[in-house]
Motif scaffolding. Sequence first.
Motif, PDB file in Angstrom:
ATOM      1  N   ARG A 116       0.830  -1.208   0.000  1.00  0.00           N
ATOM      2  CA  ARG A 116       0.000   0.000   0.000  1.00  0.00           C
ATOM      3  C   ARG A 116       0.867   1.262   0.000  1.00  0.00           C
ATOM      4  NH1 ARG A 116      -4.089   2.393   4.683  1.00  0.00           N
ATOM      5  NH2 ARG A 116      -4.258   4.451   3.686  1.00  0.00           N
ATOM      6  N   PHE A 117       1.912   1.269   0.836  1.00  0.00           N
ATOM      7  CA  PHE A 117       2.799   2.429   0.925  1.00  0.00           C
ATOM      8  C   PHE A 117       4.142   2.058   0.297  1.00  0.00           C
ATOM      9  CE2 PHE A 117      -0.087   2.818   4.558  1.00  0.00           C
ATOM     10  CZ  PHE A 117      -0.532   4.132   4.424  1.00  0.00           C
ATOM     11  N   ASN A 118       4.300   2.321  -0.987  1.00  0.00           N
ATOM     12  CA  ASN A 118       5.546   1.892  -1.632  1.00  0.00           C
ATOM     13  C   ASN A 118       6.708   2.831  -1.340  1.00  0.00           C
ATOM     14  OD1 ASN A 118       4.891   4.073  -3.227  1.00  0.00           O
ATOM     15  ND2 ASN A 118       4.192   2.811  -4.949  1.00  0.00           N
ATOM     16  N   GLU A 119       6.412   3.956  -0.663  1.00  0.00           N
ATOM     17  CA  GLU A 119       7.498   4.798  -0.179  1.00  0.00           C
ATOM     18  C   GLU A 119       7.759   4.459   1.290  1.00  0.00           C
ATOM     19  OE1 GLU A 119       3.784   6.882   1.048  1.00  0.00           O
ATOM     20  OE2 GLU A 119       4.461   5.771  -0.702  1.00  0.00           O
ATOM     21  N   GLY A 120       8.846   4.932   1.822  1.00  0.00           N
ATOM     22  CA  GLY A 120       9.183   4.633   3.200  1.00  0.00           C
ATOM     23  C   GLY A 120      10.181   3.491   3.305  1.00  0.00           C
ATOM     24  N   ILE A 121      10.402   3.041   4.533  1.00  0.00           N
ATOM     25  CA  ILE A 121      11.440   2.055   4.814  1.00  0.00           C
ATOM     26  C   ILE A 121      10.834   0.862   5.551  1.00  0.00           C
ATOM     27  CG2 ILE A 121      13.631   1.628   6.019  1.00  0.00           C
ATOM     28  CD1 ILE A 121      14.129   4.675   5.837  1.00  0.00           C
ATOM     29  N   LEU A 122      11.191  -0.337   5.120  1.00  0.00           N
ATOM     30  CA  LEU A 122      10.787  -1.569   5.791  1.00  0.00           C
ATOM     31  C   LEU A 122      12.037  -2.209   6.390  1.00  0.00           C
ATOM     32  CD1 LEU A 122       8.555  -3.630   6.419  1.00  0.00           C
ATOM     33  CD2 LEU A 122       9.056  -4.716   4.219  1.00  0.00           C
ATOM     34  N   SER A 123      12.013  -2.454   7.699  1.00  0.00           N
ATOM     35  CA  SER A 123      13.165  -3.079   8.363  1.00  0.00           C
ATOM     36  C   SER A 123      12.684  -4.141   9.342  1.00  0.00           C
ATOM     37  CB  SER A 123      14.012  -2.032   9.100  1.00  0.00           C
ATOM     38  OG  SER A 123      13.244  -1.338  10.060  1.00  0.00           O
ATOM     39  N   CYS A 153      15.777 -11.748  22.217  1.00  0.00           N
ATOM     40  CA  CYS A 153      14.518 -11.871  22.953  1.00  0.00           C
ATOM     41  C   CYS A 153      13.285 -11.951  22.067  1.00  0.00           C
ATOM     42  CB  CYS A 153      14.357 -10.694  23.907  1.00  0.00           C
ATOM     43  SG  CYS A 153      15.683 -10.506  25.118  1.00  0.00           S
ATOM     44  N   GLY A 154      13.436 -11.839  20.772  1.00  0.00           N
ATOM     45  CA  GLY A 154      12.289 -11.864  19.883  1.00  0.00           C
ATOM     46  C   GLY A 154      12.642 -11.170  18.587  1.00  0.00           C
ATOM     47  N   ILE A 155      11.635 -10.899  17.782  1.00  0.00           N
ATOM     48  CA  ILE A 155      11.867 -10.216  16.508  1.00  0.00           C
ATOM     49  C   ILE A 155      10.925  -9.030  16.393  1.00  0.00           C
ATOM     50  CG2 ILE A 155      12.655 -12.309  15.349  1.00  0.00           C
ATOM     51  CD1 ILE A 155       9.886 -12.402  13.957  1.00  0.00           C
ATOM     52  N   TYR A 156      11.263  -8.122  15.510  1.00  0.00           N
ATOM     53  CA  TYR A 156      10.396  -6.988  15.217  1.00  0.00           C
ATOM     54  C   TYR A 156      10.393  -6.777  13.709  1.00  0.00           C
ATOM     55  CZ  TYR A 156      14.210  -4.005  13.783  1.00  0.00           C
ATOM     56  OH  TYR A 156      15.268  -3.479  13.082  1.00  0.00           O
ATOM     57  N   GLY A 157       9.350  -6.152  13.220  1.00  0.00           N
ATOM     58  CA  GLY A 157       9.287  -5.713  11.835  1.00  0.00           C
ATOM     59  C   GLY A 157       8.554  -4.395  11.802  1.00  0.00           C
ATOM     60  N   ARG A 158       9.042  -3.444  11.044  1.00  0.00           N
ATOM     61  CA  ARG A 158       8.359  -2.153  11.007  1.00  0.00           C
ATOM     62  C   ARG A 158       8.491  -1.484   9.643  1.00  0.00           C
ATOM     63  NH1 ARG A 158      12.971   0.149  14.855  1.00  0.00           N
ATOM     64  NH2 ARG A 158      14.333   1.103  13.315  1.00  0.00           N
ATOM     65  N   TRP A 159       7.418  -0.818   9.286  1.00  0.00           N
ATOM     66  CA  TRP A 159       7.438   0.088   8.146  1.00  0.00           C
ATOM     67  C   TRP A 159       7.380   1.503   8.701  1.00  0.00           C
ATOM     68  CZ3 TRP A 159       3.939   3.913   7.150  1.00  0.00           C
ATOM     69  CH2 TRP A 159       4.114   4.609   5.955  1.00  0.00           C
ATOM     70  N   GLU A 160       8.160   2.398   8.151  1.00  0.00           N
ATOM     71  CA  GLU A 160       8.122   3.785   8.595  1.00  0.00           C
ATOM     72  C   GLU A 160       8.214   4.714   7.399  1.00  0.00           C
ATOM     73  OE1 GLU A 160      11.814   5.253  10.541  1.00  0.00           O
ATOM     74  OE2 GLU A 160      12.487   3.172  10.319  1.00  0.00           O
ATOM     75  N   ARG A 161       7.434   5.763   7.473  1.00  0.00           N
ATOM     76  CA  ARG A 161       7.516   6.800   6.460  1.00  0.00           C
ATOM     77  C   ARG A 161       8.571   7.801   6.913  1.00  0.00           C
ATOM     78  NH1 ARG A 161       3.462   8.473   2.900  1.00  0.00           N
ATOM     79  NH2 ARG A 161       1.808   7.656   4.226  1.00  0.00           N
ATOM     80  N   THR A 162       9.501   8.103   6.053  1.00  0.00           N
ATOM     81  CA  THR A 162      10.519   9.093   6.399  1.00  0.00           C
ATOM     82  C   THR A 162       9.888  10.471   6.403  1.00  0.00           C
ATOM     83  OG1 THR A 162      11.163   9.222   4.085  1.00  0.00           O
ATOM     84  CG2 THR A 162      12.410   7.719   5.476  1.00  0.00           C
ATOM     85  N   ASN A 163      10.466  11.386   7.176  1.00  0.00           N
ATOM     86  CA  ASN A 163       9.886  12.709   7.357  1.00  0.00           C
ATOM     87  C   ASN A 163       9.643  13.448   6.054  1.00  0.00           C
ATOM     88  OD1 ASN A 163       9.733  12.513  10.122  1.00  0.00           O
ATOM     89  ND2 ASN A 163      11.709  13.466  10.489  1.00  0.00           N
ATOM     90  N   ASP A 164      10.517  13.243   5.086  1.00  0.00           N
ATOM     91  CA  ASP A 164      10.376  13.991   3.844  1.00  0.00           C
ATOM     92  C   ASP A 164       9.370  13.370   2.876  1.00  0.00           C
ATOM     93  OD1 ASP A 164      11.837  11.768   3.282  1.00  0.00           O
ATOM     94  OD2 ASP A 164      13.367  12.773   2.080  1.00  0.00           O
ATOM     95  N   THR A 165       8.727  12.250   3.298  1.00  0.00           N
ATOM     96  CA  THR A 165       7.718  11.657   2.414  1.00  0.00           C
ATOM     97  C   THR A 165       6.327  11.709   3.015  1.00  0.00           C
ATOM     98  OG1 THR A 165       8.146   9.436   3.301  1.00  0.00           O
ATOM     99  CG2 THR A 165       9.350  10.083   1.325  1.00  0.00           C
ATOM    100  N   ILE A 166       6.158  12.398   4.171  1.00  0.00           N
ATOM    101  CA  ILE A 166       4.830  12.530   4.745  1.00  0.00           C
ATOM    102  C   ILE A 166       3.985  13.405   3.822  1.00  0.00           C
ATOM    103  CG2 ILE A 166       3.541  13.583   6.651  1.00  0.00           C
ATOM    104  CD1 ILE A 166       5.592  12.571   8.539  1.00  0.00           C
ATOM    105  N   LEU A 167       2.750  12.978   3.568  1.00  0.00           N
ATOM    106  CA  LEU A 167       1.896  13.686   2.615  1.00  0.00           C
ATOM    107  C   LEU A 167       1.521  15.065   3.137  1.00  0.00           C
ATOM    108  CD1 LEU A 167      -0.511  10.753   1.668  1.00  0.00           C
ATOM    109  CD2 LEU A 167       1.540  11.511   0.452  1.00  0.00           C
TER     110      LEU A 167
END
Length: 297
Positions: free
Chosen positions: A259-266, A283-297
């Motif tokens: 859905r959000f092809n911009e931003g970062i997936l880590s 202790c476990g795993i994490y996954g996150r998508w984040e929109r970088t500040n310069d790509t906020i609509l």
Amino acid sequence: MNQVATNWKDYECIDCGNGEKLERWKDVVLRRPDPQVIWPLENKDSLWKHPDAHYHRSKAGGGQWEYLKKIPSEWTIQYKHLTFKVAPTGFKHTGLFPEQAANWDYMMNKIKNSNLEEIRVLNLFAYTGGATLACASAGAEEVVHVDASKGMVQWAKDNMKLSNLSHKKIRFIVDDVMKFVQREKRRGRTYHAIIMDPPSYGRGPNGEIWKIEEQLYPLIQACLEILDDDALFFLVNSYTTGFSATVLHNVLHATVLKRFNEGILSCGEIGLPITLSKTILPCGIYGRWERTNDTIL
């Protein structure tokens, strides 16, 4: 990318070995089992032999605490400006997962540095509220805290009061997470950040069955229906054995990133520094998508 909770003062993972970890929770030293600790114990000092309390697993399942010194039934610890109640429970837990401080730091940083005028956060499987309080304290306009356990929600409310955050707009909901998300969709509600820490297996307040391998993907898809167009981040944490960071990456790539092809997936492991060995306890795993500040609509 791995995340390590390095900023604690009131908590310390002192040592690990032989399937156990030795921890300091402020002034209390606890010895608890940990399935990740498959290496031998090299330092058998007095703290290992004389902790304040030692949790022994039972061959029949479960276990119990052996109290070697008199300790309070509950006490508080601080992380930066947040205060949490901790207490040894019958399931070896203390009501707090200290490695999550790495995620709290991330969330607080994203919220504080966002240029959004208003940030609404949804925290699913929210437990005792570490992420909830982190986001509220960082300036989120509203945080909605959802968990199926009345006891955990009450514990989260206690932590809110201890952290002097009662004036913040925090909604505490006892509900099945999927049903709540679907209702929010019908109400037309959206959130700028969604956090979830799903268990391997669980039951909702009305007996709803949760199995992570069957229901995580549909839940994330449902959450995308209420993720705002100006979304800031989407974060999933997991402790499920055998559920790898790569699997989580693939799930988020097929959902959030679609859905959000911009931003970062880590994605990666989350852990704690071990003081004596200078190594890391996973202790476990994490996954996150984040929109970088310069790509906020």
